[in-house]
Design an enzyme around this catalytic site. Structure first.
Site, PDB file in Angstrom:
ATOM      1  N   SER A  96      -0.295  -8.224   4.374  1.00  0.00           N
ATOM      2  CA  SER A  96       1.510  -8.721   4.840  1.00  0.00           C
ATOM      3  C   SER A  96       0.777  -9.600   5.648  1.00  0.00           C
ATOM      4  CB  SER A  96       2.358  -7.836   4.659  1.00  0.00           C
ATOM      5  OG  SER A  96       2.925  -7.789   3.020  1.00  0.00           O
ATOM      6  N   LYS A 171       5.955 -13.771   0.551  1.00  0.00           N
ATOM      7  CA  LYS A 171       5.940 -12.127   1.288  1.00  0.00           C
ATOM      8  C   LYS A 171       7.148 -11.996   2.304  1.00  0.00           C
ATOM      9  CE  LYS A 171       4.969  -8.148   2.631  1.00  0.00           C
ATOM     10  NZ  LYS A 171       5.929  -7.006   1.232  1.00  0.00           N
ATOM     11  N   LYS A 239       7.110  -6.588  12.219  1.00  0.00           N
ATOM     12  CA  LYS A 239       5.819  -7.083  12.040  1.00  0.00           C
ATOM     13  C   LYS A 239       6.054  -8.181  10.949  1.00  0.00           C
ATOM     14  CE  LYS A 239       2.747  -6.765   9.015  1.00  0.00           C
ATOM     15  NZ  LYS A 239       2.286  -6.576   8.248  1.00  0.00           N
TER      16      LYS A 239
HETATM   17  P1  NAD Z   1      -2.196   1.389   7.240  1.00  0.00           P
HETATM   18  O1  NAD Z   1      -1.440   1.322   8.284  1.00  0.00           O
HETATM   19  O2  NAD Z   1      -1.780   3.007   6.154  1.00  0.00           O
HETATM   20  O3  NAD Z   1      -3.108   1.581   5.985  1.00  0.00           O
HETATM   21  C1  NAD Z   1      -4.369   0.082   6.950  1.00  0.00           C
HETATM   22  C2  NAD Z   1      -5.585   0.301   7.011  1.00  0.00           C
HETATM   23  O4  NAD Z   1      -6.626  -0.550   7.358  1.00  0.00           O
HETATM   24  C3  NAD Z   1      -6.360   1.853   7.580  1.00  0.00           C
HETATM   25  O5  NAD Z   1      -6.357   2.715   6.103  1.00  0.00           O
HETATM   26  C4  NAD Z   1      -6.921   1.138   8.663  1.00  0.00           C
HETATM   27  O6  NAD Z   1      -7.812   2.651   8.935  1.00  0.00           O
HETATM   28  C5  NAD Z   1      -7.170   0.480   8.343  1.00  0.00           C
HETATM   29  N1  NAD Z   1      -8.025  -0.525   8.817  1.00  0.00           N
HETATM   30  C6  NAD Z   1      -7.372  -1.114   9.821  1.00  0.00           C
HETATM   31  N2  NAD Z   1      -7.951  -2.170  10.732  1.00  0.00           N
HETATM   32  C7  NAD Z   1      -9.501  -2.272  10.074  1.00  0.00           C
HETATM   33  C8  NAD Z   1     -10.648  -2.680   9.814  1.00  0.00           C
HETATM   34  N3  NAD Z   1     -11.237  -3.873  11.397  1.00  0.00           N
HETATM   35  N4  NAD Z   1     -11.626  -2.809   8.900  1.00  0.00           N
HETATM   36  C9  NAD Z   1     -11.478  -1.535   7.527  1.00  0.00           C
HETATM   37  N5  NAD Z   1     -10.278  -0.583   7.889  1.00  0.00           N
HETATM   38  C10 NAD Z   1      -9.643  -1.219   8.669  1.00  0.00           C
HETATM   39  O7  NAD Z   1      -0.882   0.040   5.606  1.00  0.00           O
HETATM   40  P2  NAD Z   1      -0.542   0.456   4.526  1.00  0.00           P
HETATM   41  O8  NAD Z   1       0.647   0.832   4.400  1.00  0.00           O
HETATM   42  O9  NAD Z   1      -1.337   0.234   3.456  1.00  0.00           O
HETATM   43  O10 NAD Z   1       0.195  -1.397   4.347  1.00  0.00           O
HETATM   44  C11 NAD Z   1      -0.759  -2.642   4.384  1.00  0.00           C
HETATM   45  C12 NAD Z   1      -0.522  -3.645   3.912  1.00  0.00           C
HETATM   46  O11 NAD Z   1       0.597  -3.953   3.501  1.00  0.00           O
HETATM   47  C13 NAD Z   1       0.198  -4.179   5.308  1.00  0.00           C
HETATM   48  O12 NAD Z   1       0.051  -5.351   6.047  1.00  0.00           O
HETATM   49  C14 NAD Z   1       1.198  -3.507   5.217  1.00  0.00           C
HETATM   50  O13 NAD Z   1       2.132  -4.641   5.644  1.00  0.00           O
HETATM   51  C15 NAD Z   1       1.632  -4.189   3.360  1.00  0.00           C
HETATM   52  N6  NAD Z   1       2.141  -2.987   2.522  1.00  0.00           N
HETATM   53  C16 NAD Z   1       2.694  -2.032   2.572  1.00  0.00           C
HETATM   54  C17 NAD Z   1       4.110  -1.494   2.204  1.00  0.00           C
HETATM   55  C18 NAD Z   1       4.209  -0.259   2.001  1.00  0.00           C
HETATM   56  O14 NAD Z   1       4.683   0.239   1.238  1.00  0.00           O
HETATM   57  N7  NAD Z   1       3.044   0.551   2.841  1.00  0.00           N
HETATM   58  C19 NAD Z   1       4.648  -1.856   1.062  1.00  0.00           C
HETATM   59  C20 NAD Z   1       3.976  -3.178   1.103  1.00  0.00           C
HETATM   60  C21 NAD Z   1       2.895  -4.307   1.755  1.00  0.00           C
END
Ligand code: NAD
Length: 298
Positions: A96, A171, A239
């Site tokens: 997102s 989104k 964010k």
């Molecule tokens: P998270 O922080 O748990 O996971 C992100 C992952 O990306 C981490 O494992 C991190 O190590 C990895 N990462 C960061 N920079 C990197 C890079 N340069 N190269 C490789 N890996 C890298 O976040 P999340 O909760 O899984 O959310 C991910 C996305 O999905 C976000 O944009 C969030 O807004 C969206 N989202 C999350 C949810 C939720 O309920 N958690 C729901 C809908 C959407």
């Protein structure tokens, strides 16, 4: 060669990539943290040494990263996806992020003959695990058609909403509705609790009526049981609202309720609550009322 490269194995990316493995796709995965990579390798995925290495081994590359800067680093940066991808590869960014960043990344991909789709999701960790996310995509219809069967393995609703960037506009609209819903639920449950009512009784009384919602059903039980384990973190929701307000300002759209919800999220982050589930928005309203939403002591 693997069918799919998957970059970003956090709360969402890990179960989403597991569902692709379960569906029979071969996967090559990468995250900056080794822990989740090892879990996916145990489940049958191959390990890519970098984003570029993943892209050089897959026809479709999915990214699921926190925000725009991480997406730019992973796709456009040194050792990034575009260093490894061949023309004809499809990059699907499911993070997102700001629609403007989606368009910038999409244009950089197009310049290298790589197709790009933004496809953020809604539904949180439970629906990522069940493979029932709502997926809102932006891109060319013919590119979307190539990746739609893959997206359907992660979501129960997959919708093309427009050109590149449209997925993230959708989104942002989603995130505005969720934040304002949680804040309204918080005010309602605080009022009822301060009046001496059992918030669970109130929740059960209203959930079948017009105030009933997916947000209410998912978040009221968490608040009442004081379980703020994420789920979706407050700092990620802040964010999203920041991205919504920036996009709105560029279009001269006034979003007063979104702005207020964002201010509450910033205050909670300053209070050390940024890594709690966004249902903890209620704790801000509780503090102002001097009451905690929970079942009355027997
Ligand atoms: P998270 O922080 O748990 O996971 C992100 C992952 O990306 C981490 O494992 C991190 O190590 C990895 N990462 C960061 N920079 C990197 C890079 N340069 N190269 C490789 N890996 C890298 O976040 P999340 O909760 O899984 O959310 C991910 C996305 O999905 C976000 O944009 C969030 O807004 C969206 N989202 C999350 C949810 C939720 O309920 N958690 C729901 C809908 C959407």
């Amino acid at each position: 060669m693997a069918d799919i490269g998957f970059i970003g194995l956090g709360i969402m990316g890990k179960p989403m990539s597991r569902n692709l493995l379960k569906a029979g796709y071969s996967l090559v995965v990468y995250d900056i943290f080794p822990g989740p990579v090892a879990e996916l390798v145990d489940a049958g995925a191959a390990h890519g040494a970098s984003c570029a290495a993943v892209a050089s081994q897959a026809e479709i590359v999915i990214t699921m990263l926190p925000d725009g800067p991480e997406v730019e680093t992973a796709i456009l940066g040194a050792g990034g996806v575009l260093e490894g991808a061949r023309p004809g590869t499809v990059v699907v960014d499911m993070s997102s992020i700001s629609p403007t960043v989606s368009q910038k990344v999409g244009a950089a991909c197009e310049a290298k003959g790589v197709d790009f789709i933004d496809a953020p999701v809604s539904g949180g960790e439970p629906k990522a695990i069940d493979g029932t996310l709502a997926i809102m995509a932006g891109g060319k219809p013919e590119v979307f058609a190539r990746v739609e069967p893959v997206l359907q393995k992660m979501g129960s609703s997959v919708t093309l909403t427009g050109a590149v960037g449209a997925g993230n506009v959708t989104k942002l609209a989603n995130q505005i509705m969720v934040a304002c819903n949680i804040a309204a639920m918080g005010e309602a449950l605080v009022l009822a609790t301060k009046a001496g009512l059992d918030p669970e009784v109130v929740f059960n009384a209203v959930k079948g009526g017009l105030a009933g919602s997916t947000v209410l059903n998912a978040k009221a039980p968490m608040v009442i049981s004081r379980n703020f384990k994420p789920g979706f973190r407050i700092n990620l929701h802040e964010k999203d609202l920041r991205n919504a307000l920036q996009a709105a300002e560029a279009m001269k759209v006034s979003l007063p309720f979104t702005s207020m919800a964002q201010q509450i999220l910033i205050a909670l982050m300053n209070d050390g609550k940024g890594n709690l589930d966004h249902s903890a928005i209620v704790t801000f309203i509780e503090q102002m009322a001097g009451v905690e939403v929970k079942k009355p002591q027997a």
